[in-house]
Design a protein around this motif. Structure first.
Motif, PDB file in Angstrom:
ATOM      1  N   GLY A 128     -13.796   0.091 -15.721  1.00  0.00           N
ATOM      2  CA  GLY A 128     -13.162   1.403 -16.446  1.00  0.00           C
ATOM      3  C   GLY A 128     -12.112   1.120 -16.832  1.00  0.00           C
ATOM      4  O   GLY A 128     -11.024   0.226 -16.587  1.00  0.00           O
ATOM      5  N   TYR A 130      -8.562   2.981 -18.726  1.00  0.00           N
ATOM      6  CA  TYR A 130      -7.575   4.231 -19.010  1.00  0.00           C
ATOM      7  C   TYR A 130      -7.371   4.589 -20.428  1.00  0.00           C
ATOM      8  O   TYR A 130      -7.003   3.553 -21.297  1.00  0.00           O
ATOM      9  CB  TYR A 130      -5.995   4.095 -18.354  1.00  0.00           C
ATOM     10  CG  TYR A 130      -5.245   5.256 -18.861  1.00  0.00           C
ATOM     11  CD1 TYR A 130      -5.371   6.659 -18.752  1.00  0.00           C
ATOM     12  CD2 TYR A 130      -4.045   4.947 -19.689  1.00  0.00           C
ATOM     13  CE1 TYR A 130      -4.534   7.373 -19.111  1.00  0.00           C
ATOM     14  CE2 TYR A 130      -3.044   5.906 -20.084  1.00  0.00           C
ATOM     15  CZ  TYR A 130      -3.535   7.127 -19.743  1.00  0.00           C
ATOM     16  OH  TYR A 130      -2.498   7.983 -20.224  1.00  0.00           O
ATOM     17  N   TYR A 131      -8.009   5.804 -21.083  1.00  0.00           N
ATOM     18  CA  TYR A 131      -7.910   6.215 -22.356  1.00  0.00           C
ATOM     19  C   TYR A 131      -6.765   7.371 -22.274  1.00  0.00           C
ATOM     20  O   TYR A 131      -7.051   8.390 -21.555  1.00  0.00           O
ATOM     21  CB  TYR A 131      -9.131   6.715 -22.730  1.00  0.00           C
ATOM     22  CG  TYR A 131      -9.940   5.231 -22.776  1.00  0.00           C
ATOM     23  CD1 TYR A 131      -9.787   4.590 -23.991  1.00  0.00           C
ATOM     24  CD2 TYR A 131     -11.264   5.208 -22.087  1.00  0.00           C
ATOM     25  CE1 TYR A 131     -10.994   3.491 -23.796  1.00  0.00           C
ATOM     26  CE2 TYR A 131     -12.134   4.228 -22.141  1.00  0.00           C
ATOM     27  CZ  TYR A 131     -11.779   3.366 -22.948  1.00  0.00           C
ATOM     28  OH  TYR A 131     -12.922   2.263 -23.281  1.00  0.00           O
ATOM     29  N   GLY A 134      -7.619  11.398 -24.504  1.00  0.00           N
ATOM     30  CA  GLY A 134      -9.406  11.506 -24.680  1.00  0.00           C
ATOM     31  C   GLY A 134      -9.710  10.620 -25.679  1.00  0.00           C
ATOM     32  O   GLY A 134     -10.800  10.556 -26.278  1.00  0.00           O
ATOM     33  N   ASP A 135      -8.807   9.621 -26.221  1.00  0.00           N
ATOM     34  CA  ASP A 135      -9.192   8.747 -27.190  1.00  0.00           C
ATOM     35  C   ASP A 135      -9.851   7.594 -26.650  1.00  0.00           C
ATOM     36  O   ASP A 135      -9.114   6.699 -26.234  1.00  0.00           O
ATOM     37  CB  ASP A 135      -7.826   8.323 -28.301  1.00  0.00           C
ATOM     38  CG  ASP A 135      -8.049   7.354 -29.248  1.00  0.00           C
ATOM     39  OD1 ASP A 135      -9.145   7.177 -29.390  1.00  0.00           O
ATOM     40  OD2 ASP A 135      -7.163   7.048 -29.900  1.00  0.00           O
ATOM     41  N   THR A 136     -11.268   7.539 -26.945  1.00  0.00           N
ATOM     42  CA  THR A 136     -11.865   6.154 -26.192  1.00  0.00           C
ATOM     43  C   THR A 136     -12.178   5.238 -27.038  1.00  0.00           C
ATOM     44  O   THR A 136     -12.916   4.304 -26.821  1.00  0.00           O
ATOM     45  CB  THR A 136     -13.260   6.784 -25.763  1.00  0.00           C
ATOM     46  OG1 THR A 136     -14.060   7.533 -26.677  1.00  0.00           O
ATOM     47  CG2 THR A 136     -12.949   7.812 -24.510  1.00  0.00           C
ATOM     48  N   THR A 137     -11.403   5.094 -28.287  1.00  0.00           N
ATOM     49  CA  THR A 137     -11.431   4.051 -29.343  1.00  0.00           C
ATOM     50  C   THR A 137     -10.535   2.949 -28.790  1.00  0.00           C
ATOM     51  O   THR A 137     -10.877   1.669 -29.344  1.00  0.00           O
ATOM     52  CB  THR A 137     -11.363   4.405 -30.589  1.00  0.00           C
ATOM     53  OG1 THR A 137     -10.012   5.050 -30.683  1.00  0.00           O
ATOM     54  CG2 THR A 137     -12.244   5.583 -30.988  1.00  0.00           C
ATOM     55  N   LYS A 138      -9.542   3.037 -28.168  1.00  0.00           N
ATOM     56  CA  LYS A 138      -8.520   2.181 -27.800  1.00  0.00           C
ATOM     57  C   LYS A 138      -8.179   2.521 -26.451  1.00  0.00           C
ATOM     58  O   LYS A 138      -8.017   3.562 -25.992  1.00  0.00           O
ATOM     59  CB  LYS A 138      -7.631   1.802 -28.868  1.00  0.00           C
ATOM     60  CG  LYS A 138      -6.723   3.002 -28.992  1.00  0.00           C
ATOM     61  CD  LYS A 138      -5.665   2.834 -30.056  1.00  0.00           C
ATOM     62  CE  LYS A 138      -4.885   4.152 -30.336  1.00  0.00           C
ATOM     63  NZ  LYS A 138      -5.045   5.063 -30.959  1.00  0.00           N
ATOM     64  N   PRO A 139      -7.874   1.300 -25.634  1.00  0.00           N
ATOM     65  CA  PRO A 139      -7.113   1.764 -24.324  1.00  0.00           C
ATOM     66  C   PRO A 139      -5.680   2.400 -24.430  1.00  0.00           C
ATOM     67  O   PRO A 139      -4.942   2.180 -25.545  1.00  0.00           O
ATOM     68  CB  PRO A 139      -6.703   0.286 -23.639  1.00  0.00           C
ATOM     69  CG  PRO A 139      -7.455  -0.755 -24.446  1.00  0.00           C
ATOM     70  CD  PRO A 139      -7.770   0.012 -25.931  1.00  0.00           C
ATOM     71  N   ILE A 155      -9.166   7.324 -14.839  1.00  0.00           N
ATOM     72  CA  ILE A 155     -10.031   6.464 -15.090  1.00  0.00           C
ATOM     73  C   ILE A 155     -11.604   6.800 -14.706  1.00  0.00           C
ATOM     74  O   ILE A 155     -11.605   7.186 -13.681  1.00  0.00           O
ATOM     75  CB  ILE A 155      -9.615   4.995 -14.620  1.00  0.00           C
ATOM     76  CG1 ILE A 155      -8.333   4.651 -15.170  1.00  0.00           C
ATOM     77  CG2 ILE A 155     -10.532   4.067 -15.282  1.00  0.00           C
ATOM     78  CD1 ILE A 155      -7.833   3.756 -14.793  1.00  0.00           C
ATOM     79  N   THR A 156     -12.392   6.673 -15.618  1.00  0.00           N
ATOM     80  CA  THR A 156     -13.920   6.780 -15.100  1.00  0.00           C
ATOM     81  C   THR A 156     -14.591   5.215 -15.238  1.00  0.00           C
ATOM     82  O   THR A 156     -14.432   4.794 -16.431  1.00  0.00           O
ATOM     83  CB  THR A 156     -14.554   7.837 -16.180  1.00  0.00           C
ATOM     84  OG1 THR A 156     -13.959   9.228 -16.008  1.00  0.00           O
ATOM     85  CG2 THR A 156     -16.036   7.707 -15.840  1.00  0.00           C
ATOM     86  N   PRO A 163     -17.204  -0.163 -20.407  1.00  0.00           N
ATOM     87  CA  PRO A 163     -16.363  -0.345 -21.595  1.00  0.00           C
ATOM     88  C   PRO A 163     -16.618  -1.740 -22.102  1.00  0.00           C
ATOM     89  O   PRO A 163     -17.069  -2.717 -21.322  1.00  0.00           O
ATOM     90  CB  PRO A 163     -15.148  -0.178 -20.993  1.00  0.00           C
ATOM     91  CG  PRO A 163     -15.096  -0.543 -19.609  1.00  0.00           C
ATOM     92  CD  PRO A 163     -16.595  -0.233 -19.206  1.00  0.00           C
TER      93      PRO A 163
END
Length: 170
Positions: A128, A130-131, A134-139, A155-156, A163
């Motif tokens: 998992g 940390y984003y 809500g931006d899951t395109t980059k850490p 963190i999910t 990931p």
């Protein structure tokens, strides 16, 4: 005379050991410990053979296997028990490597299947990341100002949809 000696001895002992401010409030502006906290949610079936799971933070991005090193590693949490479905964490509680104020490029949950602790990148995989916002395109970048405890770091770990792995992993 003997009573006077006892009185002086115990009065001195009481004076030296009992003057710590009692219930006096801390002065305003007193330094607080820097750190971060939040939650980790685990979804799906845990991978078999996992021997250790930790929240980790790196100062700089993991652009190569060489970036996975002790000098870049800035935080390691206490071990998360196998099979856990979720935790609420604080970097101040039992850290294996305490964090300080500063900026951190990569915060993640990392797992290993090795029987002994290893700092070899190939021995770890990321479950998992940390984003931020809500931006899951980059850490997400974690910023911990001086004397500040940053909250809401979530963190999910979705074991069915892990990931992207940093370079050098399996």
């Amino acid at each position: 005379m003997k009573i006077l000696i006892y009185f002086v001895f115990f009065s001195t002992l009481f004076f030296l050991s009992g003057c710590d401010g009692g219930i006096t409030p801390s002065p305003e502006g007193a330094p607080k410990e820097a750190g971060f906290g939040g939650s980790v949610a685990f979804k799906g079936k845990w991978p078999a053979g996992v021997t250790r799971t930790h929240i980790v933070a790196f100062r700089n991005p993991l652009n190569s296997a060489g970036d996975f090193n002790a000098l870049n590693l800035a935080f390691v949490s206490d071990s998360i028990p196998f099979g856990t479905t979720g935790i609420v964490f604080s970097s101040l509680i039992n850290p294996q490597l305490p964090i300080k104020s500063g900026e951190y490029a990569y915060v993640a949950v990392a797992q290993s299947k090795t029987p002994s602790l290893s700092l070899d990148r190939k021995d770890w995989f990321v479950s998992g990341v940390y984003y931020a916002n809500g931006d899951t395109t980059k850490p997400g970048r974690l910023v911990i100002p001086e004397n500040t405890f940053v909250t809401d770091i979530h963190i999910t770990c979705d074991f069915n949809h892990p990931p992207p792995q940093p370079p050098g992993g399996q």
